[in-house]
Design a protein around this motif. Structure first.
Motif, PDB file in Angstrom:
ATOM      1  N   LEU A   6      -9.370 -19.059   3.095  1.00 57.76           N
ATOM      2  CA  LEU A   6      -9.261 -20.388   3.273  1.00 57.76           C
ATOM      3  C   LEU A   6     -10.238 -20.924   2.255  1.00 57.76           C
ATOM      4  O   LEU A   6     -10.432 -22.510   2.091  1.00 57.76           O
ATOM      5  CB  LEU A   6      -9.488 -20.663   4.656  1.00 57.76           C
ATOM      6  N   GLY A   7     -11.234 -20.331   1.720  1.00 56.12           N
ATOM      7  CA  GLY A   7     -12.446 -20.955   0.995  1.00 56.12           C
ATOM      8  C   GLY A   7     -12.971 -21.985   1.919  1.00 56.12           C
ATOM      9  O   GLY A   7     -13.545 -21.615   2.997  1.00 56.12           O
ATOM     10  N   GLY A   8     -13.356 -23.242   1.515  1.00 53.37           N
ATOM     11  CA  GLY A   8     -14.099 -24.314   2.117  1.00 53.37           C
ATOM     12  C   GLY A   8     -13.426 -24.557   3.232  1.00 53.37           C
ATOM     13  O   GLY A   8     -14.202 -25.297   4.256  1.00 53.37           O
ATOM     14  N   ASN A   9     -11.809 -24.576   3.246  1.00 57.11           N
ATOM     15  CA  ASN A   9     -11.265 -25.064   4.504  1.00 57.11           C
ATOM     16  C   ASN A   9     -11.279 -23.984   5.702  1.00 57.11           C
ATOM     17  O   ASN A   9     -11.074 -24.345   6.796  1.00 57.11           O
ATOM     18  CB  ASN A   9      -9.693 -25.110   4.072  1.00 57.11           C
ATOM     19  N   GLY A  10     -12.065 -22.952   5.217  1.00 55.86           N
ATOM     20  CA  GLY A  10     -12.287 -22.042   6.270  1.00 55.86           C
ATOM     21  C   GLY A  10     -13.412 -22.304   7.322  1.00 55.86           C
ATOM     22  O   GLY A  10     -13.452 -21.507   8.298  1.00 55.86           O
ATOM     23  N   ILE A  11     -14.179 -23.430   7.144  1.00 58.86           N
ATOM     24  CA  ILE A  11     -15.187 -23.739   8.033  1.00 58.86           C
ATOM     25  C   ILE A  11     -14.893 -25.012   8.635  1.00 58.86           C
ATOM     26  O   ILE A  11     -15.811 -25.510   9.473  1.00 58.86           O
ATOM     27  CB  ILE A  11     -16.450 -23.786   7.213  1.00 58.86           C
ATOM     28  N   VAL A  12     -13.591 -25.621   8.758  1.00 57.38           N
ATOM     29  CA  VAL A  12     -13.447 -26.699   9.644  1.00 57.38           C
ATOM     30  C   VAL A  12     -12.241 -26.305  10.687  1.00 57.38           C
ATOM     31  O   VAL A  12     -11.414 -25.320  10.354  1.00 57.38           O
ATOM     32  CB  VAL A  12     -12.737 -27.785   8.755  1.00 57.38           C
ATOM     33  N   LEU A  13     -12.345 -26.842  11.848  1.00 51.33           N
ATOM     34  CA  LEU A  13     -11.401 -26.690  12.931  1.00 51.33           C
ATOM     35  C   LEU A  13      -9.932 -26.626  12.439  1.00 51.33           C
ATOM     36  O   LEU A  13      -9.025 -26.225  13.247  1.00 51.33           O
ATOM     37  CB  LEU A  13     -11.595 -27.124  14.140  1.00 51.33           C
ATOM     38  N   ASP A  14      -9.646 -27.506  11.581  1.00 50.20           N
ATOM     39  CA  ASP A  14      -8.148 -28.087  11.147  1.00 50.20           C
ATOM     40  C   ASP A  14      -7.200 -26.911  11.229  1.00 50.20           C
ATOM     41  O   ASP A  14      -6.270 -26.939  11.357  1.00 50.20           O
ATOM     42  CB  ASP A  14      -8.041 -28.989  10.119  1.00 50.20           C
ATOM     43  N   TYR A  15      -7.593 -25.900  10.522  1.00 49.60           N
ATOM     44  CA  TYR A  15      -7.169 -24.840  10.058  1.00 49.60           C
ATOM     45  C   TYR A  15      -7.045 -23.470  10.965  1.00 49.60           C
ATOM     46  O   TYR A  15      -6.754 -22.348  10.838  1.00 49.60           O
ATOM     47  CB  TYR A  15      -7.120 -24.190   8.657  1.00 49.60           C
ATOM     48  N   ASP A  16      -7.973 -23.592  12.134  1.00 50.40           N
ATOM     49  CA  ASP A  16      -8.040 -22.536  13.147  1.00 50.40           C
ATOM     50  C   ASP A  16      -8.820 -21.484  12.901  1.00 50.40           C
ATOM     51  O   ASP A  16      -9.448 -21.137  13.716  1.00 50.40           O
ATOM     52  CB  ASP A  16      -6.733 -22.153  13.674  1.00 50.40           C
ATOM     53  N   VAL A  17      -9.116 -21.110  11.447  1.00 46.87           N
ATOM     54  CA  VAL A  17      -9.745 -19.981  11.188  1.00 46.87           C
ATOM     55  C   VAL A  17     -11.137 -20.082  11.626  1.00 46.87           C
ATOM     56  O   VAL A  17     -11.853 -19.171  12.067  1.00 46.87           O
ATOM     57  CB  VAL A  17      -9.677 -19.404   9.792  1.00 46.87           C
ATOM     58  N   ALA A  18     -11.648 -21.148  11.307  1.00 47.35           N
ATOM     59  CA  ALA A  18     -13.323 -21.515  11.802  1.00 47.35           C
ATOM     60  C   ALA A  18     -13.477 -20.938  13.365  1.00 47.35           C
ATOM     61  O   ALA A  18     -14.532 -20.606  13.496  1.00 47.35           O
ATOM     62  CB  ALA A  18     -13.704 -22.916  11.548  1.00 47.35           C
ATOM     63  N   ARG A  19     -12.544 -21.277  14.263  1.00 52.58           N
ATOM     64  CA  ARG A  19     -12.524 -21.161  15.551  1.00 52.58           C
ATOM     65  C   ARG A  19     -12.523 -19.765  15.809  1.00 52.58           C
ATOM     66  O   ARG A  19     -13.325 -19.104  16.540  1.00 52.58           O
ATOM     67  CB  ARG A  19     -11.534 -21.820  16.259  1.00 52.58           C
ATOM     68  N   TYR A  20     -11.716 -18.931  15.042  1.00 51.38           N
ATOM     69  CA  TYR A  20     -11.497 -17.361  15.224  1.00 51.38           C
ATOM     70  C   TYR A  20     -12.614 -16.700  14.778  1.00 51.38           C
ATOM     71  O   TYR A  20     -13.120 -16.002  15.399  1.00 51.38           O
ATOM     72  CB  TYR A  20     -10.211 -16.877  14.581  1.00 51.38           C
ATOM     73  N   PHE A  21     -13.314 -17.296  13.683  1.00 51.72           N
ATOM     74  CA  PHE A  21     -14.260 -16.658  13.004  1.00 51.72           C
ATOM     75  C   PHE A  21     -15.680 -16.791  14.009  1.00 51.72           C
ATOM     76  O   PHE A  21     -16.436 -15.580  14.289  1.00 51.72           O
ATOM     77  CB  PHE A  21     -14.767 -17.428  11.649  1.00 51.72           C
TER      78      PHE A  21
END
Length: 398
Positions: free
Chosen positions: A352-367
């Motif tokens: 997800l690149g930079g989008n991987g650190i915002v909640l909008d895409y869920d991955v940041a929460r799983y991470f």
């Protein structure tokens, strides 16, 4: 739900080898109903509640109605279900949100498990049905500010006999559900014999206080608390009658540790599915990034981690069903799956690149949540030492 109205379970694409096929038709039906509820009612809530570090209490009754509380215990289970099925439930919950999976694990496995494994028939009859129905919320008080991995020997909370009562003094930390629990199972060392014993403590008891732990950056929906016990008086009838040493406490942890491994797989799947969806939609250099070799490499590595972990947790739960599971079996599963989970959520964040650190895409929460799953119910190091002792015959804990 009757057998004539079974809900169809659509297989998960991330279950690459089809382990769900091992479930009975009844279990598949319940799992399908749970999956539908989680997708429709819980997934839309979790990012907002995670950001606010609050628990969506409105979901508790539905989780109880789905019979998620008390599944393994004779007084409350709605039908004969397997440990493999219970693992799948933990996976499904964590696939949507690891905090919700943790809430159920504390209510069902740790609180109800303590009473079921260590309680008398009278105590089981008194507490388990009320916990199963959601009338009561439970918590499990073992970890302390100065005692985590060394709980077997290092508990500082003490219980002193006073006639027909016990007086509890000490403190607990990281206790899930504890800000709103109705009862907490407190483990304390007896001043009489030095053995660890369990007590069902109503949270309204004078001298019992719980303060929410703030500023967590993982499992933010879980309401963890610091508990203080100051001359808390508990009747002998609330002492778990078959919980007379840490060996008895360990029996509870043995049953729940494997389900934490299942939750780790669920958290991995959640991150993988979010990354796959993103990669299939995100366009760079004129095409979706899912068509790039390096992205496919990360996705395949993630699926390999998930598939290997699923094989391990399925087998360890089968061993539990067969009555042959040992501590080292659950410990290896917990250690391995949480390590692979850490790797997998890292791959998802990378995709997800930079989008991987915002909640909008869920991955940041799983991470972020992966870090908590990696540590609780026994760190990787402690579980490694349990397995190491088994395979070498040599204890290396200190």
């Amino acid at each position: 739900m009757s057998d004539t109205t079974l809900t169809q379970l659509a297989p998960l694409a991330s279950d690459f080898y089809g382990y769900e096929s091992l479930l009975s038709d009844q279990e598949k039906s319940v799992l399908a109903e749970l999956r539908q509820y989680l997708e429709a009612e819980v997934r839309p809530l979790v990012n907002d509640y995670w950001a606010r570090a609050e628990f969506p209490t409105q979901i508790i009754q539905k989780l109880a109605d789905l019979k998620l509380f008390g599944m393994p215990w004779d007084e409350t289970k709605p039908f004969e279900n397997s440990a493999v099925f219970r693992g799948w439930v933990a996976l499904e919950l964590a696939r949507v949100d690891a905090s919700v999976a943790t809430f159920v694990g504390v209510q069902n496995g740790l609180t109800m498990g303590s009473i079921a494994v260590c309680g008398s028939p009278e105590q089981r009859a008194e507490w388990l049905p009320r916990l199963a129905s959601g009338e009561l919320i439970g918590a499990f008080g073992l970890t302390e500010p100065l005692s985590g991995s060394d709980s077997a020997q290092g508990l500082r909370t003490v219980a002193t006999r006073d006639g027909d009562d016990w007086i509890l003094n000490g403190s607990k930390r990281w206790i899930g559900n504890a800000t709103f629990s109705d009862i907490t199972v407190i483990w304390a060392k007896s001043t009489e014999d030095g053995q660890v014993k369990g007590f069902v403590v109503p949270t309204s008891t004078p001298g019992y206080t719980a303060a929410k732990i703030e500023n967590k950056q993982a499992l933010r929906i879980v309401q963890n608390a610091d508990i203080t016990l100051e001359n808390v008086r508990v009747p002998e009838s609330n002492r778990l009658q078959n919980g007379n040493s840490f060996r008895d406490t360990a029996k509870v942890l043995r049953l729940t540790r494997a389900e934490v491994a299942w939750a780790a797989v669920g958290n991995s799947i959640g991150a993988y599915e979010a990354a796959l969806k993103y990669a299939s939609e995100r366009v760079q250099f004129g095409k979706t990034i899912a068509s790039h070799q390096l992205v496919q490499d990360l996705l395949v590595k993630s699926l390999g981690n998930i598939t290997a972990s699923l094989g391990m947790v399925v087998r360890v739960s089968q061993l539990l069903d067969e009555g042959t599971q040992r501590d080292e079996h659950a410990s290896l599963a917990k250690s391995f799956t949480t390590s692979r989970m850490r790797e997998t959520v890292g791959y998802a964040r990378e995709i997800l690149g930079g989008n991987g650190i915002v909640l909008d895409y869920d991955v940041a929460r799983y991470f972020a949540d992966a870090e908590a799953l990696y540590s609780y119910e026994g760190t990787r190091e402690m579980n490694t030492l349990i397995v190491g002792r088994s395979i070498t015959g040599q204890a290396a804990f200190v």
